[in-house]
Design a protein around this motif. Structure first.
Motif, PDB file in Angstrom:
ATOM      1  N   VAL A   6      17.494  33.360  53.219  1.00 46.18           N
ATOM      2  CA  VAL A   6      17.255  32.505  54.629  1.00 46.18           C
ATOM      3  C   VAL A   6      17.185  31.016  54.484  1.00 46.18           C
ATOM      4  CG1 VAL A   6      16.227  32.098  57.070  1.00 46.18           C
ATOM      5  CG2 VAL A   6      17.640  34.199  56.201  1.00 46.18           C
ATOM      6  N   HIS A  46      19.254  32.556  61.277  1.00 49.01           N
ATOM      7  CA  HIS A  46      18.545  33.741  63.005  1.00 49.01           C
ATOM      8  C   HIS A  46      19.586  33.933  63.659  1.00 49.01           C
ATOM      9  CE1 HIS A  46      14.903  34.142  60.881  1.00 49.01           C
ATOM     10  NE2 HIS A  46      16.091  34.449  59.434  1.00 49.01           N
ATOM     11  N   ASP A  98      23.493  34.900  63.009  1.00 53.07           N
ATOM     12  CA  ASP A  98      23.523  35.818  62.645  1.00 53.07           C
ATOM     13  C   ASP A  98      23.203  36.910  64.137  1.00 53.07           C
ATOM     14  OD1 ASP A  98      23.471  38.771  61.350  1.00 53.07           O
ATOM     15  OD2 ASP A  98      21.140  38.493  61.268  1.00 53.07           O
ATOM     16  N   LYS A 102      27.088  36.272  60.084  1.00 50.88           N
ATOM     17  CA  LYS A 102      26.567  37.847  59.549  1.00 50.88           C
ATOM     18  C   LYS A 102      25.819  37.077  57.993  1.00 50.88           C
ATOM     19  CE  LYS A 102      26.406  40.121  62.583  1.00 50.88           C
ATOM     20  NZ  LYS A 102      25.150  40.667  63.835  1.00 50.88           N
ATOM     21  N   PRO A 103      24.781  37.828  57.869  1.00 45.84           N
ATOM     22  CA  PRO A 103      24.670  37.922  55.781  1.00 45.84           C
ATOM     23  C   PRO A 103      25.620  38.457  55.751  1.00 45.84           C
ATOM     24  CG  PRO A 103      22.632  39.312  57.842  1.00 45.84           C
ATOM     25  CD  PRO A 103      24.027  38.322  58.495  1.00 45.84           C
ATOM     26  N   VAL A 158      21.794  42.731  54.282  1.00 50.89           N
ATOM     27  CA  VAL A 158      20.154  42.793  55.037  1.00 50.89           C
ATOM     28  C   VAL A 158      19.069  43.846  53.631  1.00 50.89           C
ATOM     29  CG1 VAL A 158      18.645  42.953  56.864  1.00 50.89           C
ATOM     30  CG2 VAL A 158      20.896  41.978  56.823  1.00 50.89           C
ATOM     31  N   ARG A 186      17.649  38.603  55.039  1.00 54.19           N
ATOM     32  CA  ARG A 186      18.929  38.123  55.288  1.00 54.19           C
ATOM     33  C   ARG A 186      19.438  37.565  53.310  1.00 54.19           C
ATOM     34  NH1 ARG A 186      16.341  37.438  60.328  1.00 54.19           N
ATOM     35  NH2 ARG A 186      18.238  38.694  61.373  1.00 54.19           N
ATOM     36  N   TYR A 239      21.799  35.849  51.719  1.00 52.36           N
ATOM     37  CA  TYR A 239      24.151  35.088  51.710  1.00 52.36           C
ATOM     38  C   TYR A 239      24.548  34.881  50.738  1.00 52.36           C
ATOM     39  CZ  TYR A 239      21.561  34.760  56.651  1.00 52.36           C
ATOM     40  OH  TYR A 239      21.204  34.378  57.606  1.00 52.36           O
TER      41      TYR A 239
END
Length: 152
Positions: free
Chosen positions: A4, A19, A22, A28-29, A32, A38, A40
């Protein structure tokens, strides 16, 4: 994969906003970690890029999510339309800036109001309505922006 913090640094989007994206299901990542970090991937960053372009054009997050998740969404077609609208906005802003400089240069009032003309933007909006007008996302966008920016 980027964290992040790295995504925030690269894109200028705050960690808090990521955040939030999400939490609302917009971005959405990819993964996790066990520690709760998170992560990406490139696909998530492409989606974020689309989100940022739609935000720049004034779309609410809820509508962006509906558009991006709609069956048949074509990112390249959307990008082409976004570019077209951004170019129209840039041209209009260039005219307004030139008008303001002319007023500054002459030190007074000008009866030339053509710089504020929204015909091209309104035409583009009509084309967008024709293409996406039947979608729930467009109807919600239109409802929220009722009367904003329309020529009078």
């Amino acid at each position: 994969m980027k964290t992040v913090k790295e995504v925030s640094h690269v894109t200028g989007v705050s960690v808090r906003a990521l955040h939030h994206y999400d939490a609302i299901g917009l971005l959405k990542p990819t993964r996790v970690t066990e520690a709760g970090y998170r992560l990406y991937d490139e696909e998530a960053l492409r989606r974020l890029q689309s989100i940022l372009l739609f935000r720049e054009l004034g779309f609410p997050l809820k509508d962006i999510q509906k558009i991006l998740d709609a069956p048949g969404f074509d990112p390249m077609e959307a990008l082409e339309r976004q570019i077209g609208l951004l170019e129209l906005q840039r041209q209009r802003l260039d005219r307004i800036i030139a008008h303001a400089r002319e007023i500054q240069k002459t030190g007074g009032f000008s009866m030339d109001f053509t710089s504020y003309d929204r015909i091209d933007l309104d035409r583009y909006a009509a084309q967008a309505k024709e293409k996406w007008g039947s979608t729930p996302a467009y109807r919600e966008f239109e409802r929220k922006n009722d009367g904003k920016g329309k020529s009078e």
